[in-house]
Design a protein around this motif. Sequence first.
Motif, PDB file in Angstrom:
ATOM      1  N   MET A  47     -14.529   2.218   4.163  1.00 55.17           N
ATOM      2  CA  MET A  47     -14.601   1.916   2.734  1.00 55.17           C
ATOM      3  C   MET A  47     -13.614   2.778   1.964  1.00 55.17           C
ATOM      4  O   MET A  47     -13.359   3.933   2.276  1.00 55.17           O
ATOM      5  N   ASN A  48     -13.054   2.181   0.953  1.00 56.97           N
ATOM      6  CA  ASN A  48     -12.105   2.892   0.112  1.00 56.97           C
ATOM      7  C   ASN A  48     -12.815   3.910  -0.769  1.00 56.97           C
ATOM      8  O   ASN A  48     -13.663   3.555  -1.565  1.00 56.97           O
ATOM      9  N   VAL A  49     -12.444   5.130  -0.636  1.00 62.78           N
ATOM     10  CA  VAL A  49     -13.021   6.110  -1.548  1.00 62.78           C
ATOM     11  C   VAL A  49     -12.164   6.106  -2.799  1.00 62.78           C
ATOM     12  O   VAL A  49     -10.940   6.177  -2.725  1.00 62.78           O
ATOM     13  N   PRO A  50     -12.805   5.965  -3.946  1.00 58.33           N
ATOM     14  CA  PRO A  50     -11.990   5.914  -5.159  1.00 58.33           C
ATOM     15  C   PRO A  50     -11.199   7.209  -5.349  1.00 58.33           C
ATOM     16  O   PRO A  50     -11.661   8.289  -4.983  1.00 58.33           O
ATOM     17  N   GLU A  51     -10.042   7.025  -5.925  1.00 55.78           N
ATOM     18  CA  GLU A  51      -9.185   8.187  -6.181  1.00 55.78           C
ATOM     19  C   GLU A  51      -9.901   9.168  -7.100  1.00 55.78           C
ATOM     20  O   GLU A  51     -10.329   8.823  -8.178  1.00 55.78           O
ATOM     21  N   MET A  52     -10.001  10.408  -6.660  1.00 58.02           N
ATOM     22  CA  MET A  52     -10.634  11.401  -7.524  1.00 58.02           C
ATOM     23  C   MET A  52      -9.587  12.332  -8.122  1.00 58.02           C
ATOM     24  O   MET A  52      -9.863  13.093  -9.023  1.00 58.02           O
ATOM     25  N   THR A  53      -8.413  12.266  -7.554  1.00 60.24           N
ATOM     26  CA  THR A  53      -7.395  13.205  -8.019  1.00 60.24           C
ATOM     27  C   THR A  53      -7.061  12.925  -9.466  1.00 60.24           C
ATOM     28  O   THR A  53      -7.086  11.791  -9.932  1.00 60.24           O
ATOM     29  N   GLU A  54      -6.752  13.960 -10.158  1.00 62.45           N
ATOM     30  CA  GLU A  54      -6.435  13.810 -11.563  1.00 62.45           C
ATOM     31  C   GLU A  54      -5.124  13.068 -11.706  1.00 62.45           C
ATOM     32  O   GLU A  54      -4.138  13.403 -11.071  1.00 62.45           O
ATOM     33  N   LEU A  78      -8.959  -2.797  -7.038  1.00 59.17           N
ATOM     34  CA  LEU A  78     -10.239  -2.377  -6.476  1.00 59.17           C
ATOM     35  C   LEU A  78     -10.260  -2.832  -5.026  1.00 59.17           C
ATOM     36  O   LEU A  78     -10.071  -4.001  -4.754  1.00 59.17           O
ATOM     37  N   GLY A  79     -10.470  -1.935  -4.117  1.00 57.18           N
ATOM     38  CA  GLY A  79     -10.531  -2.363  -2.718  1.00 57.18           C
ATOM     39  C   GLY A  79     -11.955  -2.757  -2.341  1.00 57.18           C
ATOM     40  O   GLY A  79     -12.839  -2.862  -3.203  1.00 57.18           O
ATOM     41  N   HIS A  80     -12.166  -2.981  -1.055  1.00 61.50           N
ATOM     42  CA  HIS A  80     -13.495  -3.333  -0.575  1.00 61.50           C
ATOM     43  C   HIS A  80     -14.500  -2.251  -0.971  1.00 61.50           C
ATOM     44  O   HIS A  80     -14.225  -1.064  -0.889  1.00 61.50           O
ATOM     45  N   GLY A  81     -15.670  -2.690  -1.389  1.00 63.84           N
ATOM     46  CA  GLY A  81     -16.692  -1.740  -1.806  1.00 63.84           C
ATOM     47  C   GLY A  81     -16.694  -1.545  -3.310  1.00 63.84           C
ATOM     48  O   GLY A  81     -17.736  -1.296  -3.897  1.00 63.84           O
ATOM     49  N   LEU A  82     -15.525  -1.646  -3.921  1.00 59.80           N
ATOM     50  CA  LEU A  82     -15.473  -1.482  -5.379  1.00 59.80           C
ATOM     51  C   LEU A  82     -15.445  -2.831  -6.086  1.00 59.80           C
ATOM     52  O   LEU A  82     -15.985  -2.976  -7.176  1.00 59.80           O
ATOM     53  N   LYS A 122     -11.883   3.818 -11.308  1.00 63.59           N
ATOM     54  CA  LYS A 122     -10.682   3.477 -10.548  1.00 63.59           C
ATOM     55  C   LYS A 122      -9.698   2.706 -11.429  1.00 63.59           C
ATOM     56  O   LYS A 122      -8.504   3.026 -11.481  1.00 63.59           O
ATOM     57  N   VAL A 123     -10.199   1.722 -12.145  1.00 62.89           N
ATOM     58  CA  VAL A 123      -9.286   0.911 -12.972  1.00 62.89           C
ATOM     59  C   VAL A 123      -8.679   1.771 -14.078  1.00 62.89           C
ATOM     60  O   VAL A 123      -7.470   1.739 -14.330  1.00 62.89           O
ATOM     61  N   LEU A 124      -9.519   2.571 -14.725  1.00 59.47           N
ATOM     62  CA  LEU A 124      -9.003   3.384 -15.831  1.00 59.47           C
ATOM     63  C   LEU A 124      -7.977   4.392 -15.339  1.00 59.47           C
ATOM     64  O   LEU A 124      -6.914   4.564 -15.948  1.00 59.47           O
ATOM     65  N   THR A 125      -8.281   5.043 -14.216  1.00 60.84           N
ATOM     66  CA  THR A 125      -7.336   6.061 -13.740  1.00 60.84           C
ATOM     67  C   THR A 125      -6.048   5.398 -13.241  1.00 60.84           C
ATOM     68  O   THR A 125      -4.967   5.946 -13.438  1.00 60.84           O
ATOM     69  N   GLN A 146     -17.117 -15.750  -2.066  1.00 59.84           N
ATOM     70  CA  GLN A 146     -17.060 -14.481  -2.769  1.00 59.84           C
ATOM     71  C   GLN A 146     -16.302 -13.434  -1.948  1.00 59.84           C
ATOM     72  O   GLN A 146     -15.435 -12.721  -2.454  1.00 59.84           O
ATOM     73  N   ALA A 147     -16.622 -13.367  -0.652  1.00 54.24           N
ATOM     74  CA  ALA A 147     -15.998 -12.354   0.197  1.00 54.24           C
ATOM     75  C   ALA A 147     -14.497 -12.592   0.317  1.00 54.24           C
ATOM     76  O   ALA A 147     -13.708 -11.647   0.368  1.00 54.24           O
ATOM     77  N   THR A 148     -14.108 -13.862   0.344  1.00 54.42           N
ATOM     78  CA  THR A 148     -12.676 -14.177   0.418  1.00 54.42           C
ATOM     79  C   THR A 148     -12.006 -13.792  -0.894  1.00 54.42           C
ATOM     80  O   THR A 148     -10.878 -13.292  -0.911  1.00 54.42           O
ATOM     81  N   ALA A 149     -12.726 -14.006  -1.985  1.00 56.01           N
ATOM     82  CA  ALA A 149     -12.184 -13.614  -3.286  1.00 56.01           C
ATOM     83  C   ALA A 149     -12.057 -12.090  -3.375  1.00 56.01           C
ATOM     84  O   ALA A 149     -11.096 -11.574  -3.956  1.00 56.01           O
ATOM     85  N   TYR A 150     -12.990 -11.360  -2.800  1.00 48.85           N
ATOM     86  CA  TYR A 150     -12.863  -9.895  -2.749  1.00 48.85           C
ATOM     87  C   TYR A 150     -11.624  -9.522  -1.938  1.00 48.85           C
ATOM     88  O   TYR A 150     -10.823  -8.677  -2.336  1.00 48.85           O
ATOM     89  N   GLU A 151     -11.523 -10.179  -0.794  1.00 45.56           N
ATOM     90  CA  GLU A 151     -10.421  -9.883   0.120  1.00 45.56           C
ATOM     91  C   GLU A 151      -9.072 -10.069  -0.580  1.00 45.56           C
ATOM     92  O   GLU A 151      -8.138  -9.305  -0.355  1.00 45.56           O
ATOM     93  N   LEU A 152      -9.014 -11.100  -1.413  1.00 50.48           N
ATOM     94  CA  LEU A 152      -7.734 -11.420  -2.051  1.00 50.48           C
ATOM     95  C   LEU A 152      -7.654 -10.857  -3.471  1.00 50.48           C
ATOM     96  O   LEU A 152      -6.801 -11.270  -4.262  1.00 50.48           O
TER      97      LEU A 152
END
Lengths: 602, 191, 239
Positions: free
Chosen positions: B1-8, B183-187, B170-173, C112-118
């Motif tokens: 999972m992508n950990v959101p960027e925490m760096t300033e 936003l990657g997977h998980g976010l 994540k979006v704001l930073t 939904q998952a495909t939309a996340y993926e893309l």
Amino acid sequence: MTIQTRSHAGYLDPILVKHQHNPNNLLQILIEAQQHYGHIHTDAIAHLSEQLQFPRSKIEGVVGFYSFLYLKPQGEYRVLFSDNITDRMLGNMDLMERMCAQLWVESGKVSEDGLLSINTTSCTGMCDQGPALLVNNIAINHLSPERVNAISELIRERVPVSSWPAEFFAIQDNIRRKDILLDSHFQPGSALSVLFRSGAQRGLDEIKASRLRGRGGAGFSTGMKWEFCRDAVGDAHYVVCNADEGEPGTFKDRVLLNGYADMVFEGMTACARIIGAKKGFLYLRGEYVYLREHLQAVLQRRRQQSLLGQCILGNDDFSFDIEIHLGAGAYICGEESALIESLEGKRGTPRNRPPFPVTNGYLDQPTVVNNVETFAAASLILLNDGAWYAGIGTATSSGTKILSVSGDCQRPGLYEYPFGVTVAEVLEDCGARNTQAVQISGPSGMCISQAEFGRRIAFDDIPTAGAFMIFDQRRDMFEVARNFVRFFAHESCGFCTPCRVGTSLLSNMMDKLANGHGSPYDFSEIEKLNVILQSTSHCGLGHSACNPVLDTIKKFRSAYEKRMIHEDFVPAFDLDFALTQARQMTGRDDSSAHLERLNEPR
Amino acid sequence: MNVPEMTEPEINVKPKLRVATTSLAGCFGCHMSFLDIDERLFDLLELVEFDRSPLTDIKHCGPCDIGIIEGGVCNAENVHVLREFRANCKILIAIGACAINGGLPAQRNHLPLSIVLEEVYHAQHGLVDGFIPNDPELPLPLDKVHPIHEVVQVDYFIPGCPPSGDAIWKVLTDLLAGREPELGHGLIHYD
Amino acid sequence: MNPDKQTFTLDGKTIPFCNGQTIIQAAMDAGEYIPHLCFNPEFKPHGSCKLCTVKADGRTTASCTQFAQDGMVVESNTKEINDERRVLLQMLFVEGNHFCPSCEKSGNCQLQATAYELNMMSPHFDQFFPDRPLDASHPEYFLDLNRCILCSLCVRASRDVDGKNVFALSGRGIKSHVIVNAQSGQLGDTDFAGDDKAAQVCPVGVILKKRVGFSVPIGKRSFDEQPISATPHPVVKEA
Ligand SMILES: Cc1cc2nc3c(=O)[nH]c(=O)nc-3n(C[C@H](O)[C@H](O)[C@H](O)COP(=O)(O)O)c2cc1C
Ligand code: SF4
Ligand code: SF4
Ligand code: SF4
Ligand code: FES
């Protein structure tokens, strides 16, 4: 329930017998069944499902696909105004409104007493004699306010359509320029006699030597198609004549079938001889049902003349016959693989290709599908010879092409020219003045502006399936494109995502511009949709659905600039209008009960 | 999972970015989620200052760098506020399912407004002599609920119901650092 | 030609295939992900959603229906193609009514998952907000066509596996829709059963088992745990 079912059995069973209880004939069965109630009654579906041992869901699915089949009751009189741009230019909308007002009915609805319904339909192929309509599927042309008054009166008096004045149903051929094909005075059997004398291989060689290319649009080599099909392995081979002629602005196949049916059937029969087929179909668009009786008579006469049926012209090894199948209001069924699905009684969804029909067509067997004009030309070639034909026209495009000329000109109708004729020559011949643009090969073809009138009709310059719609300087080319886009959205079969949703989005965007909500943002959206439709659509309909817009944006930019009235994005809907209901319900009309427009037009 | 960027995010010492937020036809859930960025809020406050927002008491949006909108457009007042934001904010962000596709409020869209109002003010159980209020102070409902991008142009979207604090962060930073937000997977979540 | 030696490249990786395999079938066998919705390896390809669009030797085509050919160069995971796929997804989202927060399938949904993926951040286009009824007539299953993407998997499963034809497509164009095999039009009046294959194949939240809705909490479902690209075969987990 049982009584209901029995009463449906009464009219359905003879139809089922006639069609051998074969689900492959489902579409034909449904078209005939509908004659009874004007729609397909839900109990009728139950009976058909039981008798055909075929799932009800599939039957309903087929009915739901075709515009001329109905699951719900329609009016006793079903009036459909042809809505091609040429009908619009001749005032069809005013005439439709007139009829609606006279008969107290809203378009798109059935009148409360069930007497009639009025709606629009895609181009009925009568552009040279519009505005046109269909009443209970029968064509009436040359509409005028007087004719509309008379029709309203006949409907109000409940006069059966069969007793309406015969002149209402007169349809002209309007042949204006004849060349080798239209002027051939073809004798039934003459081409077949030559073929039998020279042999099938020699016949095929002549077709190949003629360099004949398909007249239905794509322009594939006819000789190669026949050869591929002949060489394909199968239990049976089939010949199919594509008489769906749904491309708006095209009506030459109608005239060929009316006056030159022998040439068409003879071409099909010759093809059958060459590829080894025993059975052929003519797929006739539902709008041309009035031609069926005449065509049946020609077929019958040809059987008597030993030009069809068993042992044709005494050849023990050659039997062939032709069946007419009707379409039911679906432009996509002109696409050859959708046409084959429809012939098999199904929804007209284009197949995945490859495999192509030449190897896997009707009932998965090798099948030739050709346009009406292609078969007629094949007869002419066999009667004369390939080299002769190849000598006419241009290097890439041999022979002649029949154009269906309509729109702003003095003499609309059919014009046959050797390939290579310029747009300007055609315009001159048909008496077009102040021409702004010509839409060639229908909405899926090209829009040609004045600067290009020197271009030629030929496969390597302007290819065409025949439509030639003329627009003079008075016409608004944006509205032309909008009409075409609406056509594609209406005719999309719905199979693939980009075309099913994209054509509706595109149509909505054009409406947005027309309604005064356009900005440069919408232009970039249209561009984006175009890319996706062209690259990802499943068939030619989706691929070409954006053509009219792209062409007109490029060539008639000012028609669009007029609609690009806002600098920045505005909503597609009118915000103040969206408060109307709330204002009505609350009785308010104070200033905060309204929303002013932002981004007033530049 | 992508950990959101925490760096300033690297930002030259510049005047703080002005941010405005509001809720239209929404439930304030997205705003609550915004507060969920927890102690990072302090980091954020180093970089931004708030204009109109439920977090401040400013009533009208002035010129801003970023506007964040929660909720869809369901009435005339929503339209006014949304337009005020669009006119004043360089970047407009739609936050949450309702702003992005109408969300729950848009589930009334398949019904004519008249039926909805009848149902609410007349037919509902327990209402005697109900009437539809006609007070000019009350905003009139639109016939349909719209996602905000159908009414004004929107620059960025943070989906979710509500989006997580991490997603918002994540979006704001990303934006503050001049990156295209992703936003990657998980976010990325629509639920 | 030795059929065992046939390969093509997918974004530069060498993918072996046997005769008659489509690009996506070979790619899946090799553990490579190409976005797809109407394709399910257990069924005959349909080729309608176009999510699996790739460029094969420079030509745009659906990888679920395009047969692999020796030496073919296939591009899939490129910005250009992914941008197109995202637009197709946005079309599917605005065409129906997708309110994920209130959908039981959320987290297990392939759309939904495909939309996340893309990285689909919004549906972009104006919503159609179609009016589609919910069918709760069946004792065990809901049919909520608001979320149907017309992939026809239910049609294929019922016809080809269950031998029942419970589902079929009707309508045309934007009015296309799924119907069921009953005069009343209600699922409860068909012979649909919970152990039908058709009950398991819907990639989105249309055919839903009753009373199990939120047994796995949001956030713990298939595609919450791993992205669809890391799930080689479509996960068929009940919502
Ligand atoms: C959407 C669409 C509609 C078509 N309509 C027709 C038609 O009405 N008549 C026709 O002959 N060909 C039509 N075609 C072309 C056919 O698919 C096919 O190419 C043609 O019938 C082959 O015959 P030909 O080689 O003699 O031209 C259509 C193609 C598409 C993609
Ligand atoms: S492009 Fe249009 S007409 Fe062709 S298959 Fe797709 S939806 Fe049907
Ligand atoms: S079907 Fe999928 S995309 Fe649609 S609402 Fe449900 S979870 Fe969301
Ligand atoms: S109900 Fe589900 S499986 Fe059936 S067509 Fe719709 S999305 Fe596909
Ligand atoms: S997965 Fe290939 S078209 Fe749907």
